[in-house]
Design an enzyme around this catalytic site. Structure first.
Site, PDB file in Angstrom:
ATOM      1  CG  ASP A   1      36.806  19.897  46.638  1.00 43.04           C
ATOM      2  OD1 ASP A   1      35.516  20.443  46.327  1.00 43.04           O
ATOM      3  OD2 ASP A   1      37.496  19.993  47.797  1.00 43.04           O
TER       4      ASP A   1
ATOM      5  CG  ASP B   1      24.033  30.163  40.118  1.00 49.94           C
ATOM      6  OD1 ASP B   1      24.080  31.357  39.774  1.00 49.94           O
ATOM      7  OD2 ASP B   1      24.934  29.452  40.539  1.00 49.94           O
TER       8      ASP B   1
ATOM      9  NE  ARG C   1      19.921  21.899  47.856  1.00 54.64           N
ATOM     10  CZ  ARG C   1      20.660  22.875  46.981  1.00 54.64           C
ATOM     11  NH1 ARG C   1      21.073  23.942  47.678  1.00 54.64           N
ATOM     12  NH2 ARG C   1      21.189  22.738  45.964  1.00 54.64           N
TER      13      ARG C   1
ATOM     14  NE  ARG D   1      29.172  23.157  46.491  1.00 59.79           N
ATOM     15  CZ  ARG D   1      29.431  23.681  47.658  1.00 59.79           C
ATOM     16  NH1 ARG D   1      29.854  23.332  48.588  1.00 59.79           N
ATOM     17  NH2 ARG D   1      28.774  24.892  47.486  1.00 59.79           N
TER      18      ARG D   1
ATOM     19  CG  ASP E   1      22.405  26.866  45.948  1.00 58.44           C
ATOM     20  OD1 ASP E   1      22.276  25.551  46.441  1.00 58.44           O
ATOM     21  OD2 ASP E   1      22.914  26.938  44.656  1.00 58.44           O
TER      22      ASP E   1
HETATM   23  P1  AMP Z   1      27.349  27.947  44.630  1.00 61.25           P
HETATM   24  O1  AMP Z   1      28.178  28.864  44.783  1.00 61.25           O
HETATM   25  O2  AMP Z   1      27.232  26.717  45.696  1.00 61.25           O
HETATM   26  O3  AMP Z   1      25.830  28.470  44.137  1.00 61.25           O
HETATM   27  O4  AMP Z   1      27.710  27.082  43.266  1.00 61.25           O
HETATM   28  C1  AMP Z   1      28.096  27.676  41.931  1.00 61.25           C
HETATM   29  C2  AMP Z   1      28.518  26.763  41.003  1.00 61.25           C
HETATM   30  O5  AMP Z   1      29.843  26.358  41.590  1.00 61.25           O
HETATM   31  C3  AMP Z   1      27.755  25.387  40.890  1.00 61.25           C
HETATM   32  O6  AMP Z   1      27.742  25.022  39.570  1.00 61.25           O
HETATM   33  C4  AMP Z   1      28.248  24.557  41.955  1.00 61.25           C
HETATM   34  O7  AMP Z   1      28.076  23.223  41.607  1.00 61.25           O
HETATM   35  C5  AMP Z   1      29.961  25.019  41.695  1.00 61.25           C
HETATM   36  N1  AMP Z   1      30.444  24.676  42.904  1.00 61.25           N
HETATM   37  C6  AMP Z   1      30.378  25.214  43.864  1.00 61.25           C
HETATM   38  N2  AMP Z   1      31.573  24.717  44.846  1.00 61.25           N
HETATM   39  C7  AMP Z   1      31.963  23.458  44.348  1.00 61.25           C
HETATM   40  C8  AMP Z   1      32.818  22.459  44.594  1.00 61.25           C
HETATM   41  N3  AMP Z   1      33.426  22.599  45.928  1.00 61.25           N
HETATM   42  N4  AMP Z   1      33.249  21.707  43.592  1.00 61.25           N
HETATM   43  C9  AMP Z   1      32.946  21.782  42.470  1.00 61.25           C
HETATM   44  N5  AMP Z   1      31.831  22.522  41.932  1.00 61.25           N
HETATM   45  C10 AMP Z   1      31.510  23.511  42.939  1.00 61.25           C
HETATM   46 MG    MG Z   2      24.199  27.485  43.482  1.00 63.20          MG
END
Ligand code: AMP
Ligand code: MG
Length: 506
Positions: A134, A261, A185, A102, A271
């Protein structure tokens, strides 16, 4: 700069002056994907100070064209939007492909400080890495990241930053229907431990080497001259991460999702999800609703970081082997680098604790003295931030004790500790006003307290009232200054206001 009317008045072209080094890496490092346009973008905030630092014109960013770019409706001149490929261990489970699901990296700019920065839109729509998501972000998490990342910056902690936030005029569907938003960001880079894991998982040694060389060139150029550049890279990341986590612990910060990640190769806090600063000191504190085992609790953070760095070392083994000559030598090289974590973490933490106590010389018993205070704070549910802040007054004069001892369930627990502390202070050359001033720079008055953050988010979401968000930003941008009329930002939540859990909200 919050007035949307500005956007109609100013006609300045948005010139980023992009120079996109990551987009020049091989195609398998990313996917070329444009942001997905949104219905009705509106500006919430431009970070004027950061814009200037990046050599950008804040008025242009706030113009109609700027808002189109910051919402993803228009691709800026020179931008080559890409979604980055990465893998990651999430709560210990390896996922070979995560990636920017996203987010779009718009490009890189070289700031006035001659450093290179990524400009990324977060919440800018689905990409080939979205899996079932999404691709969007809700307003609450966008404002939370804005507030907390900027607060961390002002507190002196390495962090990604927020250049802008816009609402999209669209709804996102989570547990409830929420307004959508996009955060711009800014990061030293978006290289993560998980980026290295992505290539290692594919046995793509050439990719690993290209990535490692890129990381060295961008963040650790001195490693290129070293005898073992890849071990030096690993050691450098270990050092940055160790010092970063020590800084978090000195401020009572809990990241909440220290997956590989979300672990930056440059050592920035990145993040911001269910992150929070603790109030009552509790070494086992966990906020995140998804962290049921306490994997990323306050005091587990150094272990979690070391675990992540061990995953980085594993990913690097094939190229460590090339430079070390054998598998055994590569393992020894990796261990040697990982071993430096403990000293770097402990040294930064102990120096920081000394400063928090007003100790600017070193004595044998200092760590025990600090630990004794922390133990008493834990037993007495004393507010972490306020205890240390009020300690600055107590150091200035004994009758300054009243403010700090009152924070302890049993104030006598503080008195017993303070007697020993005062004896130790007598050995310090710095005293009086000078000491208090120095202590104030180690002990912030203002952190983004959870109940205040929640109130600011609620006002924005429920009433489109961004004033509390603005005020909180303004307070936390000067965390070390006393501002008596803003006392309510410096005091812990009343029991009924207290926030005990945070949510990812993704
Ligand atoms: P995060 O929890 O933000 O570190 O995200 C972990 C993974 O989930 C990453 O690959 C993000 O790009 C993916 N991700 C988190 N939220 C979304 C979203 N709403 N739509 C698509 N991918 C997401
Ligand atoms: Mg992340």
């Amino acid at each position: 700069m919050t007035s949307p009317s500005l956007s109609n008045l100013v006609r300045q072209p948005v010139l980023f002056g992009f120079d996109n080094s990551y987009a020049r890496l091989p195609e398998r490092f990313y996917s070329r994907t444009n942001p997905v346009p949104v219905a009705a973008p509106r500006l919430i905030k431009i970070n004027v100070e950061l814009a200037h630092k990046l050599g950008l014109n804040p008025e242009a960013l706030a113009s109609a064209e700027g808002i189109e770019i910051l919402s993803g409706n228009q691709v800026a001149t020179g931008s080559e939007p890409i979604a980055l490929a990465y893998a990651g261990h999430q709560f210990g489970h390896f996922v070979p492909q995560l990636g920017d699901g996203r987010a779009n990296l718009l490009g890189e700019v070289v700031g006035c400080d001659a450093s290179r920065y990524d400009i990324q839109l977060k919440g800018s729509g689905p990409t080939p890495f979205s899996r079932r998501g999404d691709g969007r972000a809700a307003l609450g998490p966008v404002l939370r990241e804005y507030i907390v990342s900027e607060a961390m910056h002002s507190l002196g902690v390495p962090t990604t930053r927020a250049l802008a936030a816009v609402t999209t005029g669209e709804e996102v569907f989570r547990e409830s229907v929420l307004p959508g938003a996009v955060l711009t960001r800014v990061a030293a880079s978006h290289l993560r431990v998980g980026t290295f894991q992505y290539f290692a998982a594919r046995n793509d040694v050439e990719g690993l080497q290209i990535l490692a060389d890129y990381a060295i060139g961008r963040h650790y150029p001195e490693a290129a001259q070293a005898k073992q550049p890849y071990q030096t890279l690993l050691k450098s990341v270990v050092g940055r991460q160790a010092r970063l986590i020590a800084q978090w612990t000195l401020l009572g910060f809990i990241h909440g999702v220290m997956n590989t990640d979300n672990s930056s190769i440059f050592g920035e806090t990145i993040d911001y999800g269910p992150c929070a600063f603790m109030e009552a000191y509790d070494p086992d504190k966990v906020f995140s609703s998804i962290d049921r085992q306490g994997r990323y609790s306050y005091s587990n953070q150094p272990h979690a970081a070391h675990w992540n760095l061990t995953r980085l070392a594993e990913a690097l083994l094939p190229i460590l082997e090339q430079e070390a000559g054998s598998q055994e030598a590569a393992l020894a090289s990796a261990y040697e680098a990982l071993e430096t974590f403990a000293t770097q973490y402990e040294t930064t933490r102990l120096t920081g604790l000394r400063h928090k106590l007003g100790l600017f010389t070193e004595q044998e018993g200092d760590e025990a003295l600090a630990q004794d205070l922390l133990d008493r704070m834990a037993a007495n549910r004393a507010d972490f931030t306020l205890t240390f802040r009020r300690l600055c007054d107590a150091a200035a004069q004994p009758h300054g004790d009243a403010g700090v001892r009152n924070l302890f369930a049993d104030p006598a627990a503080f008195d017993a500790w303070a007697a020993g502390w005062r004896r130790r202070l007598e050995a310090e050359p710095l005293s009086g006003e000078a000491r208090t001033a120095a202590m104030r720079l180690a002990n912030p008055a203002f952190i983004p307290r959870n109940h205040v953050v929640e109130a600011a988010l609620d006002a924005a979401i429920e009433r489109q009232d961004f004033q509390p968000f603005e005020e909180l930003l303004s307070v936390t941008s000067h965390p070390y200054e006393d501002r008596p009329h803003l006392e309510r930002y410096a005091t812990p939540a009343r029991p009924e206001e207290s926030v005990t859990q945070t949510f990812c909200g993704t």
